[in-house]
Design a protein around this motif. Structure first.
Motif, PDB file in Angstrom:
ATOM      1  N   GLN A  81     -51.934  11.829  -2.922  1.00 18.37           N
ATOM      2  CA  GLN A  81     -51.284  11.984  -4.223  1.00 18.37           C
ATOM      3  C   GLN A  81     -52.073  12.931  -5.120  1.00 18.37           C
ATOM      4  O   GLN A  81     -51.483  13.733  -5.853  1.00 18.37           O
ATOM      5  CB  GLN A  81     -51.126  10.626  -4.901  1.00 18.37           C
ATOM      6  N   ASP A  82     -53.389  12.839  -5.073  1.00 25.19           N
ATOM      7  CA  ASP A  82     -54.221  13.736  -5.877  1.00 25.19           C
ATOM      8  C   ASP A  82     -54.044  15.195  -5.444  1.00 25.19           C
ATOM      9  O   ASP A  82     -53.960  16.092  -6.285  1.00 25.19           O
ATOM     10  CB  ASP A  82     -55.693  13.347  -5.774  1.00 25.19           C
ATOM     11  N   LEU A  83     -53.986  15.414  -4.122  1.00 27.76           N
ATOM     12  CA  LEU A  83     -53.788  16.771  -3.627  1.00 27.76           C
ATOM     13  C   LEU A  83     -52.423  17.316  -4.036  1.00 27.76           C
ATOM     14  O   LEU A  83     -52.304  18.475  -4.442  1.00 27.76           O
ATOM     15  CB  LEU A  83     -53.927  16.811  -2.101  1.00 27.76           C
ATOM     16  N   VAL A  84     -51.398  16.478  -3.941  1.00 30.96           N
ATOM     17  CA  VAL A  84     -50.051  16.910  -4.325  1.00 30.96           C
ATOM     18  C   VAL A  84     -49.997  17.199  -5.816  1.00 30.96           C
ATOM     19  O   VAL A  84     -49.396  18.186  -6.255  1.00 30.96           O
ATOM     20  CB  VAL A  84     -49.000  15.847  -3.924  1.00 30.96           C
ATOM     21  N   LYS A  85     -50.660  16.367  -6.609  1.00 24.69           N
ATOM     22  CA  LYS A  85     -50.670  16.571  -8.059  1.00 24.69           C
ATOM     23  C   LYS A  85     -51.378  17.878  -8.421  1.00 24.69           C
ATOM     24  O   LYS A  85     -50.951  18.606  -9.312  1.00 24.69           O
ATOM     25  CB  LYS A  85     -51.368  15.392  -8.739  1.00 24.69           C
ATOM     26  N   THR A  86     -52.456  18.192  -7.712  1.00 25.96           N
ATOM     27  CA  THR A  86     -53.236  19.380  -8.012  1.00 25.96           C
ATOM     28  C   THR A  86     -52.581  20.663  -7.497  1.00 25.96           C
ATOM     29  O   THR A  86     -52.521  21.662  -8.206  1.00 25.96           O
ATOM     30  CB  THR A  86     -54.646  19.261  -7.403  1.00 25.96           C
ATOM     31  N   TYR A  87     -52.091  20.637  -6.259  1.00 24.82           N
ATOM     32  CA  TYR A  87     -51.622  21.861  -5.612  1.00 24.82           C
ATOM     33  C   TYR A  87     -50.113  21.948  -5.452  1.00 24.82           C
ATOM     34  O   TYR A  87     -49.593  23.013  -5.161  1.00 24.82           O
ATOM     35  CB  TYR A  87     -52.277  22.014  -4.231  1.00 24.82           C
ATOM     36  N   GLY A  88     -49.400  20.854  -5.621  1.00 32.25           N
ATOM     37  CA  GLY A  88     -47.961  20.863  -5.404  1.00 32.25           C
ATOM     38  C   GLY A  88     -47.187  21.403  -6.592  1.00 32.25           C
ATOM     39  O   GLY A  88     -47.695  21.532  -7.700  1.00 32.25           O
ATOM     40  N   THR A  89     -45.904  21.692  -6.326  1.00 33.80           N
ATOM     41  CA  THR A  89     -45.048  22.201  -7.386  1.00 33.80           C
ATOM     42  C   THR A  89     -44.307  21.079  -8.096  1.00 33.80           C
ATOM     43  O   THR A  89     -43.865  21.256  -9.224  1.00 33.80           O
ATOM     44  CB  THR A  89     -44.027  23.204  -6.822  1.00 33.80           C
ATOM     45  N   HIS A  90     -44.155  19.928  -7.426  1.00 33.70           N
ATOM     46  CA  HIS A  90     -43.535  18.754  -8.035  1.00 33.70           C
ATOM     47  C   HIS A  90     -44.136  17.504  -7.411  1.00 33.70           C
ATOM     48  O   HIS A  90     -44.977  17.586  -6.520  1.00 33.70           O
ATOM     49  CB  HIS A  90     -42.006  18.779  -7.879  1.00 33.70           C
ATOM     50  N   ALA A  91     -43.741  16.342  -7.859  1.00 34.46           N
ATOM     51  CA  ALA A  91     -44.399  15.083  -7.497  1.00 34.46           C
ATOM     52  C   ALA A  91     -44.314  14.747  -6.012  1.00 34.46           C
ATOM     53  O   ALA A  91     -45.209  14.107  -5.468  1.00 34.46           O
ATOM     54  CB  ALA A  91     -43.808  13.941  -8.312  1.00 34.46           C
ATOM     55  N   LYS A  92     -43.254  15.164  -5.335  1.00 41.45           N
ATOM     56  CA  LYS A  92     -43.099  14.807  -3.925  1.00 41.45           C
ATOM     57  C   LYS A  92     -43.275  16.006  -2.998  1.00 41.45           C
ATOM     58  O   LYS A  92     -42.795  16.005  -1.874  1.00 41.45           O
ATOM     59  CB  LYS A  92     -41.727  14.175  -3.710  1.00 41.45           C
ATOM     60  N   ASP A  93     -43.962  17.004  -3.461  1.00 37.93           N
ATOM     61  CA  ASP A  93     -44.167  18.227  -2.694  1.00 37.93           C
ATOM     62  C   ASP A  93     -45.298  18.033  -1.697  1.00 37.93           C
ATOM     63  O   ASP A  93     -46.470  18.117  -2.048  1.00 37.93           O
ATOM     64  CB  ASP A  93     -44.495  19.377  -3.650  1.00 37.93           C
ATOM     65  N   VAL A  94     -44.950  17.749  -0.448  1.00 34.30           N
ATOM     66  CA  VAL A  94     -45.973  17.607   0.583  1.00 34.30           C
ATOM     67  C   VAL A  94     -45.846  18.677   1.657  1.00 34.30           C
ATOM     68  O   VAL A  94     -46.645  18.727   2.575  1.00 34.30           O
ATOM     69  CB  VAL A  94     -45.928  16.215   1.254  1.00 34.30           C
ATOM     70  N   GLY A  95     -44.842  19.558   1.533  1.00 33.13           N
ATOM     71  CA  GLY A  95     -44.605  20.535   2.572  1.00 33.13           C
ATOM     72  C   GLY A  95     -44.981  21.951   2.223  1.00 33.13           C
ATOM     73  O   GLY A  95     -44.996  22.814   3.100  1.00 33.13           O
ATOM     74  N   SER A 147     -54.520  10.073   9.074  1.00 31.99           N
ATOM     75  CA  SER A 147     -53.918  10.697   7.908  1.00 31.99           C
ATOM     76  C   SER A 147     -54.783  10.447   6.678  1.00 31.99           C
ATOM     77  O   SER A 147     -55.673   9.605   6.689  1.00 31.99           O
ATOM     78  CB  SER A 147     -52.519  10.134   7.676  1.00 31.99           C
ATOM     79  N   LEU A 148     -54.491  11.178   5.647  1.00 31.09           N
ATOM     80  CA  LEU A 148     -55.230  11.013   4.398  1.00 31.09           C
ATOM     81  C   LEU A 148     -54.874   9.680   3.756  1.00 31.09           C
ATOM     82  O   LEU A 148     -53.777   9.155   3.938  1.00 31.09           O
ATOM     83  CB  LEU A 148     -54.870  12.127   3.423  1.00 31.09           C
ATOM     84  N   ALA A 149     -55.775   9.152   3.004  1.00 31.07           N
ATOM     85  CA  ALA A 149     -55.477   7.947   2.237  1.00 31.07           C
ATOM     86  C   ALA A 149     -54.395   8.278   1.216  1.00 31.07           C
ATOM     87  O   ALA A 149     -54.267   9.425   0.765  1.00 31.07           O
ATOM     88  CB  ALA A 149     -56.741   7.446   1.543  1.00 31.07           C
ATOM     89  N   ALA A 150     -53.606   7.307   0.866  1.00 33.12           N
ATOM     90  CA  ALA A 150     -52.470   7.533  -0.025  1.00 33.12           C
ATOM     91  C   ALA A 150     -52.903   8.117  -1.364  1.00 33.12           C
ATOM     92  O   ALA A 150     -52.268   9.050  -1.885  1.00 33.12           O
ATOM     93  CB  ALA A 150     -51.713   6.235  -0.230  1.00 33.12           C
ATOM     94  N   GLN A 151     -53.966   7.614  -1.924  1.00 30.12           N
ATOM     95  CA  GLN A 151     -54.429   8.105  -3.223  1.00 30.12           C
ATOM     96  C   GLN A 151     -54.929   9.544  -3.130  1.00 30.12           C
ATOM     97  O   GLN A 151     -54.641  10.367  -4.005  1.00 30.12           O
ATOM     98  CB  GLN A 151     -55.536   7.203  -3.782  1.00 30.12           C
ATOM     99  N   ALA A 152     -55.652   9.859  -2.066  1.00 25.12           N
ATOM    100  CA  ALA A 152     -56.155  11.218  -1.891  1.00 25.12           C
ATOM    101  C   ALA A 152     -54.992  12.192  -1.722  1.00 25.12           C
ATOM    102  O   ALA A 152     -55.008  13.299  -2.266  1.00 25.12           O
ATOM    103  CB  ALA A 152     -57.083  11.286  -0.688  1.00 25.12           C
TER     104      ALA A 152
END
Length: 89
Positions: A9-23, A2-7
């Motif tokens: 979070q960066d992807l979610v921050k850049t491409y997600g709609t909210h802070a916990k958007d991983v789906g 899996s991706l590192a936790a920081q990486a």
């Protein structure tokens, strides 16, 4: 792997709609692109690693399906994601 936790979070921050958007499709495409790039570098050094090559092909297929879905559902977001990731072009 899996991706590192920081990486992640960066992807979610850049491409997600909210802070916990991983789906969302955008975040999944970005995560797959990151993993595909790492695995491509691995395969340059280990040319006979056929198991990893098969995994790479499965990831590329999954990303392609997600991109097709995103292009149908939200064409503007599709263009933004493709340009930001530097794929398809």
């Amino acid at each position: 792997m899996s991706l590192a936790a920081q990486a992640e979070q960066d992807l979610v921050k850049t491409y997600g709609t909210h802070a916990k958007d991983v789906g969302s499709a955008q975040v999944q495409i970005a995560a797959l692109t990151h993993r595909i790039a790492e695995l491509t570098e691995h395969l340059k050094a280990h040319r006979k690693d056929f198991s990893s090559r098969r995994g790479l092909l499965k990831m590329v297929s999954r990303r392609r399906r997600l991109l097709r879905y995103l292009s149908r559902k939200n064409p503007g977001e599709y263009v933004r994601v493709v340009e930001a990731l530097g794929i398809r072009g």
